[in-house]
Design a protein around this motif. Sequence first.
Motif, PDB file in Angstrom:
ATOM      1  N   LEU A 121      19.953  48.204 -41.268  1.00  0.00           N
ATOM      2  CA  LEU A 121      20.068  49.592 -40.828  1.00  0.00           C
ATOM      3  C   LEU A 121      20.298  49.714 -39.332  1.00  0.00           C
ATOM      4  O   LEU A 121      20.989  50.627 -38.876  1.00  0.00           O
ATOM      5  CB  LEU A 121      18.830  50.376 -41.254  1.00  0.00           C
ATOM      6  N   GLY A 122      19.696  48.797 -38.551  1.00  0.00           N
ATOM      7  CA  GLY A 122      19.904  48.845 -37.108  1.00  0.00           C
ATOM      8  C   GLY A 122      21.369  48.662 -36.756  1.00  0.00           C
ATOM      9  O   GLY A 122      21.919  49.401 -35.919  1.00  0.00           O
ATOM     10  N   ASP A 123      22.035  47.675 -37.403  1.00  0.00           N
ATOM     11  CA  ASP A 123      23.460  47.457 -37.155  1.00  0.00           C
ATOM     12  C   ASP A 123      24.292  48.642 -37.620  1.00  0.00           C
ATOM     13  O   ASP A 123      25.288  49.009 -36.977  1.00  0.00           O
ATOM     14  CB  ASP A 123      23.927  46.187 -37.865  1.00  0.00           C
ATOM     15  N   LEU A 124      23.901  49.251 -38.724  1.00  0.00           N
ATOM     16  CA  LEU A 124      24.634  50.411 -39.224  1.00  0.00           C
ATOM     17  C   LEU A 124      24.538  51.584 -38.248  1.00  0.00           C
ATOM     18  O   LEU A 124      25.511  52.323 -38.046  1.00  0.00           O
ATOM     19  CB  LEU A 124      24.100  50.827 -40.596  1.00  0.00           C
ATOM     20  N   LEU A 125      23.362  51.748 -37.634  1.00  0.00           N
ATOM     21  CA  LEU A 125      23.200  52.840 -36.678  1.00  0.00           C
ATOM     22  C   LEU A 125      24.086  52.615 -35.457  1.00  0.00           C
ATOM     23  O   LEU A 125      24.751  53.542 -34.982  1.00  0.00           O
ATOM     24  CB  LEU A 125      21.738  52.965 -36.260  1.00  0.00           C
ATOM     25  N   VAL A 126      24.102  51.381 -34.939  1.00  0.00           N
ATOM     26  CA  VAL A 126      24.961  51.086 -33.790  1.00  0.00           C
ATOM     27  C   VAL A 126      26.426  51.323 -34.148  1.00  0.00           C
ATOM     28  O   VAL A 126      27.192  51.899 -33.371  1.00  0.00           O
ATOM     29  CB  VAL A 126      24.746  49.645 -33.306  1.00  0.00           C
ATOM     30  N   ALA A 127      26.839  50.884 -35.353  1.00  0.00           N
ATOM     31  CA  ALA A 127      28.225  51.066 -35.772  1.00  0.00           C
ATOM     32  C   ALA A 127      28.571  52.547 -35.907  1.00  0.00           C
ATOM     33  O   ALA A 127      29.657  52.984 -35.506  1.00  0.00           O
ATOM     34  CB  ALA A 127      28.464  50.347 -37.105  1.00  0.00           C
ATOM     35  N   ALA A 128      27.645  53.327 -36.466  1.00  0.00           N
ATOM     36  CA  ALA A 128      27.888  54.765 -36.610  1.00  0.00           C
ATOM     37  C   ALA A 128      27.987  55.427 -35.239  1.00  0.00           C
ATOM     38  O   ALA A 128      28.842  56.288 -35.007  1.00  0.00           O
ATOM     39  CB  ALA A 128      26.776  55.405 -37.435  1.00  0.00           C
ATOM     40  N   PHE A 129      27.106  55.003 -34.337  1.00  0.00           N
ATOM     41  CA  PHE A 129      27.124  55.557 -32.975  1.00  0.00           C
ATOM     42  C   PHE A 129      28.465  55.256 -32.306  1.00  0.00           C
ATOM     43  O   PHE A 129      29.100  56.140 -31.716  1.00  0.00           O
ATOM     44  CB  PHE A 129      25.979  54.946 -32.175  1.00  0.00           C
ATOM     45  N   ASP A 130      28.909  53.989 -32.392  1.00  0.00           N
ATOM     46  CA  ASP A 130      30.163  53.608 -31.751  1.00  0.00           C
ATOM     47  C   ASP A 130      31.350  54.322 -32.380  1.00  0.00           C
ATOM     48  O   ASP A 130      32.314  54.679 -31.696  1.00  0.00           O
ATOM     49  CB  ASP A 130      30.357  52.095 -31.829  1.00  0.00           C
ATOM     50  N   ALA A 131      31.302  54.529 -33.705  1.00  0.00           N
ATOM     51  CA  ALA A 131      32.398  55.235 -34.370  1.00  0.00           C
ATOM     52  C   ALA A 131      32.496  56.668 -33.872  1.00  0.00           C
ATOM     53  O   ALA A 131      33.593  57.199 -33.662  1.00  0.00           O
ATOM     54  CB  ALA A 131      32.199  55.209 -35.883  1.00  0.00           C
ATOM     55  N   LEU A 132      31.342  57.303 -33.673  1.00  0.00           N
ATOM     56  CA  LEU A 132      31.348  58.669 -33.159  1.00  0.00           C
ATOM     57  C   LEU A 132      31.865  58.722 -31.727  1.00  0.00           C
ATOM     58  O   LEU A 132      32.586  59.640 -31.342  1.00  0.00           O
ATOM     59  CB  LEU A 132      29.934  59.252 -33.222  1.00  0.00           C
ATOM     60  N   VAL A 133      31.469  57.725 -30.917  1.00  0.00           N
ATOM     61  CA  VAL A 133      31.855  57.718 -29.515  1.00  0.00           C
ATOM     62  C   VAL A 133      33.322  57.371 -29.323  1.00  0.00           C
ATOM     63  O   VAL A 133      34.013  57.957 -28.503  1.00  0.00           O
ATOM     64  CB  VAL A 133      30.969  56.735 -28.722  1.00  0.00           C
ATOM     65  N   PRO A 151      23.711  62.843 -34.711  1.00  0.00           N
ATOM     66  CA  PRO A 151      24.730  62.701 -35.747  1.00  0.00           C
ATOM     67  C   PRO A 151      24.876  61.273 -36.261  1.00  0.00           C
ATOM     68  O   PRO A 151      25.193  61.057 -37.431  1.00  0.00           O
ATOM     69  CB  PRO A 151      26.014  63.179 -35.051  1.00  0.00           C
ATOM     70  N   ALA A 152      24.649  60.264 -35.377  1.00  0.00           N
ATOM     71  CA  ALA A 152      24.716  58.877 -35.832  1.00  0.00           C
ATOM     72  C   ALA A 152      23.605  58.583 -36.839  1.00  0.00           C
ATOM     73  O   ALA A 152      23.822  57.915 -37.859  1.00  0.00           O
ATOM     74  CB  ALA A 152      24.615  57.929 -34.636  1.00  0.00           C
ATOM     75  N   VAL A 153      22.392  59.088 -36.563  1.00  0.00           N
ATOM     76  CA  VAL A 153      21.286  58.923 -37.514  1.00  0.00           C
ATOM     77  C   VAL A 153      21.625  59.592 -38.838  1.00  0.00           C
ATOM     78  O   VAL A 153      21.409  59.031 -39.921  1.00  0.00           O
ATOM     79  CB  VAL A 153      19.986  59.510 -36.922  1.00  0.00           C
ATOM     80  N   ALA A 154      22.185  60.802 -38.759  1.00  0.00           N
ATOM     81  CA  ALA A 154      22.528  61.530 -39.982  1.00  0.00           C
ATOM     82  C   ALA A 154      23.581  60.790 -40.798  1.00  0.00           C
ATOM     83  O   ALA A 154      23.562  60.823 -42.037  1.00  0.00           O
ATOM     84  CB  ALA A 154      23.028  62.931 -39.616  1.00  0.00           C
ATOM     85  N   ARG A 155      24.498  60.107 -40.123  1.00  0.00           N
ATOM     86  CA  ARG A 155      25.550  59.371 -40.827  1.00  0.00           C
ATOM     87  C   ARG A 155      24.980  58.177 -41.582  1.00  0.00           C
ATOM     88  O   ARG A 155      25.444  57.834 -42.666  1.00  0.00           O
ATOM     89  CB  ARG A 155      26.619  58.923 -39.834  1.00  0.00           C
ATOM     90  N   VAL A 156      23.954  57.548 -41.010  1.00  0.00           N
ATOM     91  CA  VAL A 156      23.364  56.362 -41.634  1.00  0.00           C
ATOM     92  C   VAL A 156      22.362  56.741 -42.728  1.00  0.00           C
ATOM     93  O   VAL A 156      22.167  55.994 -43.690  1.00  0.00           O
ATOM     94  CB  VAL A 156      22.680  55.487 -40.559  1.00  0.00           C
ATOM     95  N   TRP A 157      21.753  57.902 -42.612  1.00  0.00           N
ATOM     96  CA  TRP A 157      20.617  58.240 -43.472  1.00  0.00           C
ATOM     97  C   TRP A 157      20.909  58.146 -44.976  1.00  0.00           C
ATOM     98  O   TRP A 157      20.041  57.707 -45.740  1.00  0.00           O
ATOM     99  CB  TRP A 157      20.081  59.617 -43.112  1.00  0.00           C
ATOM    100  N   PRO A 158      22.088  58.541 -45.470  1.00  0.00           N
ATOM    101  CA  PRO A 158      22.335  58.404 -46.914  1.00  0.00           C
ATOM    102  C   PRO A 158      22.243  56.977 -47.436  1.00  0.00           C
ATOM    103  O   PRO A 158      22.057  56.760 -48.640  1.00  0.00           O
ATOM    104  CB  PRO A 158      23.754  58.959 -47.077  1.00  0.00           C
ATOM    105  N   LYS A 159      22.351  55.984 -46.546  1.00  0.00           N
ATOM    106  CA  LYS A 159      22.278  54.581 -46.969  1.00  0.00           C
ATOM    107  C   LYS A 159      20.847  54.068 -47.029  1.00  0.00           C
ATOM    108  O   LYS A 159      20.594  52.977 -47.543  1.00  0.00           O
ATOM    109  CB  LYS A 159      23.097  53.712 -46.016  1.00  0.00           C
ATOM    110  N   VAL A 160      19.903  54.836 -46.502  1.00  0.00           N
ATOM    111  CA  VAL A 160      18.518  54.373 -46.430  1.00  0.00           C
ATOM    112  C   VAL A 160      17.897  54.136 -47.803  1.00  0.00           C
ATOM    113  O   VAL A 160      17.255  53.095 -48.024  1.00  0.00           O
ATOM    114  CB  VAL A 160      17.667  55.371 -45.602  1.00  0.00           C
TER     115      VAL A 160
END
Length: 444
Positions: free
Chosen positions: A83-95, A10-19
Motif C-alpha cells: 500500500l505504501g508503494d501504491l500511495l506514492v504511485a498515486a501521488f506521483d500520477a496526480l502530480v 486525493p492520492a489517499v482516496a485513489r488508493v483506498w478502494p484497494k485496501v
Amino acid sequence: MVDMWEVLEPAVARVWPKVPDSLSEAERERLEAEVLVALRALETARGDAPSAGAEGTEGADGADPVEEAAQAVAAAFEAYPPLGDLLVAAFDALVDGQERFGPDAPPPSWGTALRSLLVPVLYATDRAPAGGSGTSAAYGGDRGQLSYGEALVNVPDDHRIGAVEKPRWWRLRFRTNPARDTQLGDVSPLTAAGFAERARGHHLPGDDETPRSALVFVHGYNVSFADAAVRAAQIAYDLNFTGLPMLYSWPSKASVTDYAADGNASRRAVPYFQEFLRHVLTDTGVDELHVVAHSMGNRVVVDALADLDTTALPEGAGRLGQVVFTAPDVDAEVFRQLVPRVVRQARGCTLYVSANDRALAASRLLAEHPRAGQAGPGVVVAPGLDTVDVSELDTGLTGHSYPGDHRSVLSDLYGLLRHGHRPSQRYGLARVPHPDGAYWAFQP
C-alpha cells in the motif's frame, strides 16, 4: 509552511478502494483510524499555518507540523506493503499528469511567466489587511470593511484538472517553484472605481449575442485569502472560462477550530457581498455574472440574494447568469424557504449534493438539522432549481471538496457555465423521480 492537503488527500482516496483486498478487517479498521487521525492533524496544522503554501514554521522541537502529519499518513500506508508503494504511485500520477488550458486560448489579459499562466483574479473582501510582508499575508482572518483589488495567481502549464499543485515533501521539494506550483503572486489593492476600471480594461469576449461574462467564486469555511484566490483561478482555468475570474473572500479564520467564528463572519459578510454585487452589475461593464459558492460560502450568497432583487437594478445593469450552490453548509429548511427568491433572478440555479460529505455530516450534528448539501431522503428539490447528486462519484475521504477537485463535477460545471446546458444535455446524469419533482444523479 508547505500545504499538502489538496495533493495528498486525493492520492489517499485513489488508493483506498484497494485496501480491502490487501488487509484483514481488523487491519483495515486500524489503518483507517490512523489515516483519519493523521489527515485531521494535517488539516489542523494547515489551518494553524500563517498562510497555506508559504514556507514552513517550526514547532518548539524544530519540526514542521504539516510535514509531520503528512509523513504520518505515508507511514500508516507503508506499514502494510504494497500500500505504501501504491500511495506514492498515486501521488506521483496526480502530480505528473498534464492538463492544458483549452480548447480555447487563454484570454489576452492572462500573462505568462516561465512555464506558467498568470491568472488575474479581481477580488472583493471584508477581511482586514493583515499588515504582514509577502503576498500571502495581504489579508488575514480579522474583520474589516469592504475593499477591492486584483490578485495574480500562477498556474503552471502542466496543471492537472482539479488539482492545486504544491511542493512534494517526499520528493524533497520544500520550496515553491513557479514552473510547477499553483500559487498566489502579486496582490494589488484597488479603490472601488479602480476595480471597475480594471474590469472594463480586461478583454472580455462578447457582442450583441454573447454577453460579456464574469465568474465570482465564494469560498467556504476554513479557507485563507491565499487559498481562496488560488481556488478561484484554478476553477476558471479548469472550466476554460474566457470571461473575467472574480473572488469574494469573507473573513474566515482558516482554522478547523473556528467553525462558529466563521459562521458568524459569513453572516456579517452579507451586506458587503450585496454591495459588491451591485458594483459589479452596474459599474464594470459585465453583462452576465455567474456565481459559484462552496460550503459555508453559500450562506453569504443565499442570504444576500434573498434580500437583494438584482432585476430591479438600473437599466443597463448586468444580470445573474448561473448561480451554483456546491455542498452548501446551509440549513436545508432555510435553503428551501429562501431559494425561490434566488431562482427568479438568475438564468439558472444548480445545487450539488452528496450523501458522502463527511464535513456536512459533522455540521448536521452540530446544528441538529440537515444541510442543503446533503443527499438522501431529505434531498432538496425545488421549482427552478436543478439538483445534482454526486454520491456515486469517488469524492475522497471527506467528500466535501468535489466542486474544485473532481474531474466529472468540473466537466459538468463546464457544460453548465460555458454552454448553458441543462442537466438532460450534460454527460453522465440520469433523471431521478422525486415527490417534489425530480433531480439528477451521476451514474456509477
